[in-house]
Design a protein around this motif. Structure first.
Motif, PDB file in Angstrom:
ATOM      1  N   LEU A 731       0.638  -1.332   0.093  1.00 53.28           N
ATOM      2  CA  LEU A 731      -0.023   0.210  -0.063  1.00 53.28           C
ATOM      3  C   LEU A 731       0.970   1.218  -0.037  1.00 53.28           C
ATOM      4  CD1 LEU A 731      -2.848  -0.851   2.476  1.00 53.28           C
ATOM      5  CD2 LEU A 731      -2.926  -0.571   0.048  1.00 53.28           C
ATOM      6  N   GLY A 732       1.803   1.205   0.843  1.00 53.66           N
ATOM      7  CA  GLY A 732       2.878   2.371   0.849  1.00 53.66           C
ATOM      8  C   GLY A 732       3.455   2.594  -0.750  1.00 53.66           C
ATOM      9  N   LEU A 733       3.931   1.644  -1.173  1.00 52.07           N
ATOM     10  CA  LEU A 733       4.489   1.585  -2.705  1.00 52.07           C
ATOM     11  C   LEU A 733       3.498   2.359  -3.563  1.00 52.07           C
ATOM     12  CD1 LEU A 733       6.454  -1.977  -3.125  1.00 52.07           C
ATOM     13  CD2 LEU A 733       7.434   0.447  -2.780  1.00 52.07           C
ATOM     14  N   TYR A 734       2.396   1.665  -3.461  1.00 51.73           N
ATOM     15  CA  TYR A 734       1.164   2.542  -4.364  1.00 51.73           C
ATOM     16  C   TYR A 734       0.906   3.760  -4.179  1.00 51.73           C
ATOM     17  CZ  TYR A 734      -0.292  -2.611  -4.967  1.00 51.73           C
ATOM     18  OH  TYR A 734       0.015  -4.072  -5.271  1.00 51.73           O
ATOM     19  N   ARG A 735       1.040   4.132  -2.783  1.00 48.28           N
ATOM     20  CA  ARG A 735       0.660   5.677  -2.424  1.00 48.28           C
ATOM     21  C   ARG A 735       1.844   6.503  -2.987  1.00 48.28           C
ATOM     22  NH1 ARG A 735      -2.633   8.320   0.556  1.00 48.28           N
ATOM     23  NH2 ARG A 735      -3.380   6.315   1.401  1.00 48.28           N
ATOM     24  N   GLU A 736       3.361   6.201  -2.587  1.00 52.47           N
ATOM     25  CA  GLU A 736       4.415   6.723  -3.061  1.00 52.47           C
ATOM     26  C   GLU A 736       4.407   7.046  -4.763  1.00 52.47           C
ATOM     27  OE1 GLU A 736       7.596   5.818   0.230  1.00 52.47           O
ATOM     28  OE2 GLU A 736       7.841   5.002  -1.852  1.00 52.47           O
ATOM     29  N   ALA A 737       3.764   5.855  -5.437  1.00 53.12           N
ATOM     30  CA  ALA A 737       3.816   6.112  -6.902  1.00 53.12           C
ATOM     31  C   ALA A 737       2.731   6.631  -7.383  1.00 53.12           C
ATOM     32  CB  ALA A 737       3.978   4.705  -7.623  1.00 53.12           C
ATOM     33  N   GLY A 738       1.836   7.570  -6.585  1.00 55.02           N
ATOM     34  CA  GLY A 738       0.452   8.202  -6.924  1.00 55.02           C
ATOM     35  C   GLY A 738      -0.440   6.969  -7.591  1.00 55.02           C
ATOM     36  N   TRP A 739      -0.320   5.693  -6.918  1.00 58.40           N
ATOM     37  CA  TRP A 739      -1.323   4.818  -7.010  1.00 58.40           C
ATOM     38  C   TRP A 739      -1.388   4.124  -8.628  1.00 58.40           C
ATOM     39  CZ3 TRP A 739      -2.901   2.777  -3.123  1.00 58.40           C
ATOM     40  CH2 TRP A 739      -3.280   3.520  -1.768  1.00 58.40           C
ATOM     41  N   ASN A 740       0.051   4.549  -9.199  1.00 60.41           N
ATOM     42  CA  ASN A 740       0.138   3.960 -10.409  1.00 60.41           C
ATOM     43  C   ASN A 740       1.514   3.070 -10.413  1.00 60.41           C
ATOM     44  OD1 ASN A 740       0.947   3.486 -13.218  1.00 60.41           O
ATOM     45  ND2 ASN A 740       1.264   5.662 -13.491  1.00 60.41           N
ATOM     46  N   VAL A 741       1.055   1.709 -10.386  1.00 61.78           N
ATOM     47  CA  VAL A 741       1.937   0.752 -10.116  1.00 61.78           C
ATOM     48  C   VAL A 741       3.229   0.508 -11.064  1.00 61.78           C
ATOM     49  CG1 VAL A 741       0.418  -0.560  -8.811  1.00 61.78           C
ATOM     50  CG2 VAL A 741       0.615  -1.095 -11.388  1.00 61.78           C
ATOM     51  N   HIS A 742       2.959   1.382 -12.474  1.00 61.49           N
ATOM     52  CA  HIS A 742       3.866   1.279 -13.467  1.00 61.49           C
ATOM     53  C   HIS A 742       5.059   2.242 -13.113  1.00 61.49           C
ATOM     54  CE1 HIS A 742       1.363  -1.201 -15.744  1.00 61.49           C
ATOM     55  NE2 HIS A 742       0.345  -0.326 -15.752  1.00 61.49           N
ATOM     56  N   ARG A 743       4.795   3.101 -12.080  1.00 55.84           N
ATOM     57  CA  ARG A 743       5.663   4.068 -11.808  1.00 55.84           C
ATOM     58  C   ARG A 743       6.540   3.649 -10.496  1.00 55.84           C
ATOM     59  NH1 ARG A 743       3.236   9.759 -10.567  1.00 55.84           N
ATOM     60  NH2 ARG A 743       5.449  10.095  -9.936  1.00 55.84           N
ATOM     61  N   ILE A 744       6.261   2.472 -10.134  1.00 51.55           N
ATOM     62  CA  ILE A 744       7.088   2.033  -8.743  1.00 51.55           C
ATOM     63  C   ILE A 744       8.473   1.647  -9.299  1.00 51.55           C
ATOM     64  CG2 ILE A 744       7.310  -0.118  -7.003  1.00 51.55           C
ATOM     65  CD1 ILE A 744       4.237   0.148  -6.995  1.00 51.55           C
ATOM     66  N   PRO A 745       9.544   1.893  -8.832  1.00 50.07           N
ATOM     67  CA  PRO A 745      10.920   1.655  -9.354  1.00 50.07           C
ATOM     68  C   PRO A 745      11.199   0.195  -9.348  1.00 50.07           C
ATOM     69  CG  PRO A 745      11.038   3.004  -7.540  1.00 50.07           C
ATOM     70  CD  PRO A 745       9.759   2.951  -7.918  1.00 50.07           C
ATOM     71  N   ARG A 752       8.695 -11.929  -5.659  1.00 52.14           N
ATOM     72  CA  ARG A 752       8.148 -13.121  -5.471  1.00 52.14           C
ATOM     73  C   ARG A 752       6.691 -12.925  -5.184  1.00 52.14           C
ATOM     74  NH1 ARG A 752      11.549 -17.183  -1.445  1.00 52.14           N
ATOM     75  NH2 ARG A 752      13.225 -16.733  -1.993  1.00 52.14           N
ATOM     76  N   THR A 753       6.153 -11.663  -6.122  1.00 51.98           N
ATOM     77  CA  THR A 753       4.813 -11.012  -6.002  1.00 51.98           C
ATOM     78  C   THR A 753       4.408 -11.194  -7.397  1.00 51.98           C
ATOM     79  OG1 THR A 753       5.687  -8.937  -6.376  1.00 51.98           O
ATOM     80  CG2 THR A 753       5.348  -9.634  -4.110  1.00 51.98           C
ATOM     81  N   ILE A 754       3.118 -10.924  -7.622  1.00 46.12           N
ATOM     82  CA  ILE A 754       2.566 -10.830  -8.983  1.00 46.12           C
ATOM     83  C   ILE A 754       3.042  -9.680  -9.548  1.00 46.12           C
ATOM     84  CG2 ILE A 754       0.347 -10.618 -10.248  1.00 46.12           C
ATOM     85  CD1 ILE A 754       0.772 -13.388  -9.074  1.00 46.12           C
ATOM     86  N   LEU A 755       3.201  -8.497  -8.968  1.00 39.72           N
ATOM     87  CA  LEU A 755       3.540  -7.276  -9.344  1.00 39.72           C
ATOM     88  C   LEU A 755       5.051  -7.321  -9.958  1.00 39.72           C
ATOM     89  CD1 LEU A 755       3.403  -4.196  -9.738  1.00 39.72           C
ATOM     90  CD2 LEU A 755       4.413  -3.852  -7.479  1.00 39.72           C
ATOM     91  N   MET A 756       5.840  -8.564  -9.316  1.00 43.58           N
ATOM     92  CA  MET A 756       6.979  -8.551  -9.985  1.00 43.58           C
ATOM     93  C   MET A 756       7.012  -9.315 -11.168  1.00 43.58           C
ATOM     94  SD  MET A 756      10.153 -11.456  -8.659  1.00 43.58           S
ATOM     95  CE  MET A 756       9.030 -12.916  -9.596  1.00 43.58           C
ATOM     96  N   THR A 757       6.067 -10.153 -11.488  1.00 43.63           N
ATOM     97  CA  THR A 757       5.714 -10.909 -12.864  1.00 43.63           C
ATOM     98  C   THR A 757       5.044 -10.146 -13.762  1.00 43.63           C
ATOM     99  OG1 THR A 757       3.613 -11.903 -12.076  1.00 43.63           O
ATOM    100  CG2 THR A 757       5.651 -13.336 -11.489  1.00 43.63           C
ATOM    101  N   ILE A 758       4.236  -9.135 -13.393  1.00 42.80           N
ATOM    102  CA  ILE A 758       3.795  -8.311 -14.436  1.00 42.80           C
ATOM    103  C   ILE A 758       4.842  -7.332 -14.949  1.00 42.80           C
ATOM    104  CG2 ILE A 758       2.501  -5.959 -14.285  1.00 42.80           C
ATOM    105  CD1 ILE A 758       0.365  -7.376 -12.520  1.00 42.80           C
ATOM    106  N   ARG A 759       5.662  -6.845 -13.916  1.00 39.40           N
ATOM    107  CA  ARG A 759       6.945  -6.171 -14.350  1.00 39.40           C
ATOM    108  C   ARG A 759       7.838  -6.888 -15.199  1.00 39.40           C
ATOM    109  NH1 ARG A 759       8.997  -1.326 -12.660  1.00 39.40           N
ATOM    110  NH2 ARG A 759       6.756  -0.894 -12.120  1.00 39.40           N
ATOM    111  N   LEU A 760       8.085  -8.136 -14.785  1.00 33.33           N
ATOM    112  CA  LEU A 760       9.132  -8.956 -15.667  1.00 33.33           C
ATOM    113  C   LEU A 760       8.444  -9.345 -16.944  1.00 33.33           C
ATOM    114  CD1 LEU A 760      11.613 -10.894 -15.476  1.00 33.33           C
ATOM    115  CD2 LEU A 760      10.066 -12.678 -14.857  1.00 33.33           C
TER     116      LEU A 760
END
Length: 1021
Positions: A731-745, A752-760
């Motif tokens: 939740l903290g990552l999402y907020r820092e990225a302005g609720w845009n997960v594509h901006r998370i560095p 080992r998360t789905i977000l990791m596989t999406i970025r991969l």
């Protein structure tokens, strides 16, 4: 199907294309001499605006073609992509023009065709026709797979490094020898044939193409052409009125599709909250992400004219200014995903008032206009007649008409909005989201500040103020989701094909169910958030008292206790409760006072979800502050690890072993759990002395004012300011990225998360410098995966699974991730066998996966379940204050036992009067580790009480989610619904593809069995 993502990709590619055309033509102009008198069409000056007309696009392309040996293949591919996208959009307009013969529509359709014709003419002038033929005739089997990916790499290099020129004969080589030279045309089957240079002219401009030195032959940098610093969005095609309206229509159509699809996804989430026990914070976070997606899409689609991005403008564009007349011209088609199966294709007329959120818009608009009449928080007499008899227990299944249900929903929403504005404005007059309430006890609403702020600012304006341009699509979308969250809990959802879908309401569902478990206001258990804070404060005060021989130095816990008390007031007074606001003499009674004076929360699952989302996030930040400032937590984890490693404790204590695994990088240097050298490991992590040195303290203190000035509790208590506990929640990552997960560095994406596989899945292949083979780009995420234990083979095959065999955002990928790392490493080959997947093709190279926002939400839902209430890394489920109490109790027990024994280490350290209590405890732990005192270590081990140190005894929820038990698949869920008599499965769910405005490209790929029927169907009637 035209999605928001595809439309925005089209716009980006168009910007890139015009960027190349403008800068390449500028390079030609700057290398030519005197102006022409023969009318050869070369402009007299370079383009400094970045804009071109349609005719200018063609003439500039011809100019480039006259002076370039060959057009880079990557540019021709970009041309082809833009033409294909525009052609697909044109197909929709052809259907509209045929079925809705309005003169304005005909004009827009004509402008569509003119746009495509201009693009095609420019494409062919640059050799596109010949290039397309060479691509079609090439035998791809004779070329390595990496060649197919080279074009994208070339385009990125051309556009991002700005080191190319239209005058160069081919794509520029980089220092590694990549690219093609003039002598190696056979290596690129997609390269266009070389054009013959135009014959030299006797008159006109003479380009300075004489013999140059090697240094001079380098491509001209476009920054020299006068466009340095112009943003990419400024490079665009200037169109006439009809052309602009055509683009606006396309953008509006795509935007409402995006809203509709995200709305269905959230309806399903809120249905799971009410019927299946899904934690409301998960649905609340998905809703916040979806609102941000709509907001970004609208801003990107309408960037030019103020007010063009308003909801009013979007609706006027889609309905041609007449909603009643537009009803009936849109239909939706449901197309089965699986090819080769003759499933029935469904076509339905779209209820545009419901599907385009027009009902929700009118609710918001009518509320604001009514509130403006009095501006005292009370409805007008006219409005009161409409909304005063709202019945929360109304049986929606027994409503005789759809209109009756709509009126029930409208009355609810207007009553709720009155309470929302009254509560929010009770101590906030300016209605600004940057107001002073963000970091004090007067904040009235958790999770909905921005929406409440904007609605309040509109409602407080003078009567008659035109607010149409100030209501944006994401405001209307969020209000729709607020209404849906209550409706679906009462058994009413809306589907594009089936209309109003009804079933019995969720039995015994309470919107505040999860808030009650989190806060534990009634003190039913001691691990609730409020109870935990109370117990920890009491424990800290007791811990100051005398213990053992002599007086111990006092702890400096005053600021921490004050912070905890502040949270008790905020959470206890306002999370889930607004009754006290309506007791103020200046605030009218709640609009729900006749049934429930706390109706703002009790009748809004949405507010409860987003409020709990923010409460959990803030509670986690406080928990990290507590552990960062109470060093006993770190000391005890290190001691526990040593006692386990040396055999004094046979089985790890559950609570300590679990938090050690979750926060390994917070407890140990580089996250490496020591097996020997325990005292050295503790010193390496915390330093020789736990108190922060003066220079370090000054440095950290200097960083705090910047955070405090930001005005939000999230910035002030950010874990990034902590000394040890810096692990950020999702939740903290999402907020820092302005609720845009594509901006998370990449550096912050949890492994080992789905977000990791999406970025991969978005990772591209690049050509290796040594052997020319394709390999995954070595991104920071991939480097972190390898450091975490992923082998090259596992990374490569997981990438292939996420872009080929599986969607990267599914339960199967989540299962695969956690089957890779049980006891002993399991290769992806075994995971493939377990999941029944075919073996990967040797040398296979797959394109990056393009995911819709719907798919992204489904994937993030799995991660959120784990973060909020899972068993792998449930950062947000632990009551950190409550879990700290038994840790302090263990220290007190150790001190009592060692004192009673008269242990020499204890006596030596604790009789020294100069040290504080926490310093004595640190010295005791280090001495026990270094000197290996048998008596001391045995007494320490006996002080642990396993019965009081269970992780699950300190989580907020009754049970935690485990994969395979708490997360049913889509089909399992629908089977459960059918068995219970509430089959919610809609034609627009995951088993079908819903198309508004028939997508011809999709149709062409369907099985022959349904082709005939689809060809007769239309998406617009």
């Amino acid at each position: 199907m035209v999605t928001a993502d595809k439309y925005l990709s089209y716009k980006l590619e168009t910007n890139q294309l015009i960027y190349w055309i403008v800068n390449a033509s500028n390079s030609v102009i700057t290398e030519c001499t005197e102006p022409s008198s023969s009318g050869d069409g070369i402009p007299k000056s370079v383009n400094t605006s970045g804009t071109v007309t349609l005719s200018g696009l063609v003439s500039l392309s011809k100019l480039i073609a006259q002076h370039a040996d060959v057009t880079p293949p990557s540019i021709l591919r970009l041309f082809q992509s833009v033409i294909d996208a525009r052609t697909a959009f044109h197909a929709h307009y052809q259907q509209i023009a045929a079925l809705y013969p309005d003169p304005e529509v005909v004009k827009r359709n004509t402008s569509h065709k003119a746009f495509i014709d201009a693009l095609t003419a420019a494409f062919e002038a640059l050799g596109g026709k010949e290039w397309a033929g060479s691509v079609a005739n090439s035998n791809s089997a004779h070329f390595p797979a990496a060649e197919a990916l080279k074009a994208k790499s070339d385009l990125d290099r051309l556009l991002l490094t700005n080191k190319f020129s239209a005058l160069s004969a081919s794509e520029e080589k980089d220092d590694g020898g990549e690219g093609l030279s003039d002598d190696e045309p056979h290596q690129n089957p997609a390269a266009p044939p070389r054009r013959q240079r135009a014959p030299k002219r006797d008159k006109g401009k003479k380009c300075r193409r004489g013999k140059k030195s090697k240094e001079q032959q380098k491509p001209t940098a476009f920054s020299k052409a006068g466009l340095n610093g112009l943003p990419l969005e400024s490079y665009r095609i200037i169109q006439d009125k009809e052309g602009r309206e055509t683009d606006d229509f396309l953008a509006a159509l795509v935007l409402v599709k995006e809203c509709r699809q995200l709305r269905y996804e959230l309806q399903e989430a809120w249905r799971e909250v009410a019927y299946d026990g899904l934690n409301s914070a998960v649905a609340g976070t998905l809703s916040t992400l979806a609102v941000a997606m709509v907001r970004r899409a609208a801003a990107a689609m309408f960037p030019d004219i103020p007010g063009q991005d308003s909801y009013e403008s979007v609706m006027n564009t889609l309905t041609f200014g007449d909603v009643a007349r537009a009803q009936g011209i849109y239909t939706a088609i449901s197309i089965p995903h699986l090819l080769g199966e003759a499933k029935e294709v469904h076509e339905s007329v779209v209820d545009i008032k419901e599907q385009f959120l027009i009902h929700a818009y009118h609710v918001l608009l009518d509320f604001i206009k009514d509130f403006q009449q009095n501006r005292n928080g009370k409805p007008t007499r006219r409005m009161m007649k409409e909304i005063r008899n709202w019945d929360p227990d109304f049986d929606l299944q027994k409503a005789t008409t759809d209109e009756e249900r709509l009126q029930w929903r409208r009355a609810y929403a207007i009553n709720w909005l009155y309470d929302l504005v009254n509560v929010f404005s009770s101590d906030v007059v300016d209605g600004s989201v940057e107001g002073p309430w963000q970091w004090d006890t007067d904040r009235r609403l958790f999770g909905l500040t921005e929406f409440a702020s904007h609605v309040t600012s509109l409602a407080m304006q003078k009567p008659g103020t035109d607010i149409g341009r100030q209501v944006l699509p994401h405001h209307v979308f969020e209000l729709q989701c607020i209404m849906d969250s209550l409706a679906v809990s009462r058994g009413w959802s809306v589907d594009v094909h089936r209309g109003h879908v009804l079933s019995p309401p969720a039995s015994a569902f309470e919107p505040q169910r999860d808030i009650d478990l989190f806060l534990d206001r009634e003190e039913k258990v001691y691990w609730g958030f409020l109870t935990g804070l109370m117990l920890l404060q009491h424990a800290l005060k007791l811990d100051r008292q005398q213990c053992g021989p002599g007086q111990l130095g006092h702890r400096n816990d005053g600021p921490l206790i004050s912070l905890m008390q502040h949270f008790q007031l905020r959470f206890g007074g306002w999370l889930g409760d607004s009754k006290s606001t309506f007791s103020l003499p200046s605030i009218p009674p709640s609009r729900f006072s006749h049934t429930n004076p706390n109706g703002l929360w009790e009748y809004s699952p949405y507010l409860c979800g987003v409020g709990l989302q923010e409460g959990l996030e803030q509670g986690y930040l406080l928990g990290m502050q507590i552990w960062d400032k109470i060093p006993e937590v770190t000391y005890l984890v290190h001691l526990h690890n040593m006692l386990v490693q040396t055999g004094y404790i046979q089985e790890p204590i559950n609570l300590l072993g679990t938090i050690e695994g979750i926060f390994d990088k917070s407890f140990f240097k580089d996250g490496k759990v020591p097996t020997t050298g325990f005292s050295e490991a503790l010193v390496a992590h915390v330093g020789q002395a736990m108190p922060v040195s003066r220079p370090t303290a000054r440095h950290r203190a200097a960083a705090r004012p910047a955070a405090l000035s930001a005005g939000t509790i999230h910035d002030t208590l950010s874990v990034r300011h902590n000394r040890f506990f810096k692990q950020i929640s999702q939740l903290g990552l999402y907020r820092e990225a302005g609720w845009n997960v594509h901006r998370i560095p990449d550096s912050d994406i949890p492994i080992r998360t789905i977000l990791m596989t999406i970025r991969l899945s978005q990772t591209r292949h690049v050509t290796g410098h040594s052997n020319g083979t394709a390999q995954l780009e070595e991104t920071e995420l991939i480097r972190r995966m390898k450091a975490d234990g992923f082998t090259d083979e596992m990374v490569a095959e997981l990438h292939e699974m996420s872009v080929g065999d599986l969607e990267p955002c599914t339960e199967n990928v989540f299962e695969a991730l956690h089957k890779m790392f049980p006891q002993g490493r399991v290769t992806v080959h075994k995971v493939r066998d377990t999941l029944g997947l075919p073996a990967a093709t040797p040398g296979q190279v797959s394109e990056p996966r393009s995911l819709t926002n719907q798919e992204v939400l489904r994937g993030l839902k799995i991660d959120l379940l784990d973060d909020v209430c899972g068993t792998n890394a449930p950062l947000l489920s632990l009551s950190y204050a409550a879990a700290t109490v038994p840790i302090l109790t263990v220290f007190k027990a150790m001190e009592n036992r060692l004192s009673a024994k008269g242990n020499r280490l204890y006596e030596r350290i604790y009789r020294a009067p100069s040290n504080t209590q926490t310093e004595k405890r640190r010295r005791l732990i280090l001495a026990a580790m270094e000197e290996q005192d048998e008596e001391c270590l045995s007494e320490m081990a006996s002080s642990f009480e396993p019965g009081r140190l269970w992780f699950r005894d300190h989580v907020y929820w009754d049970e935690l989610f485990e994969y395979g038990q708490g997360l049913p698949t889509t089909e399992m869920r629908h089977e459960k619904e059918r068995a219970s008599g509430r089959d919610h499965k809609a034609l627009s769910d995951a088993s079908s593809c819903v198309v508004m405005n028939l997508d011809l490209h999709r149709v062409m790929k369907l099985s022959q069995a349904i082709t005939t029927k689809l060809s007769q169907a239309t998406a617009i009637k």
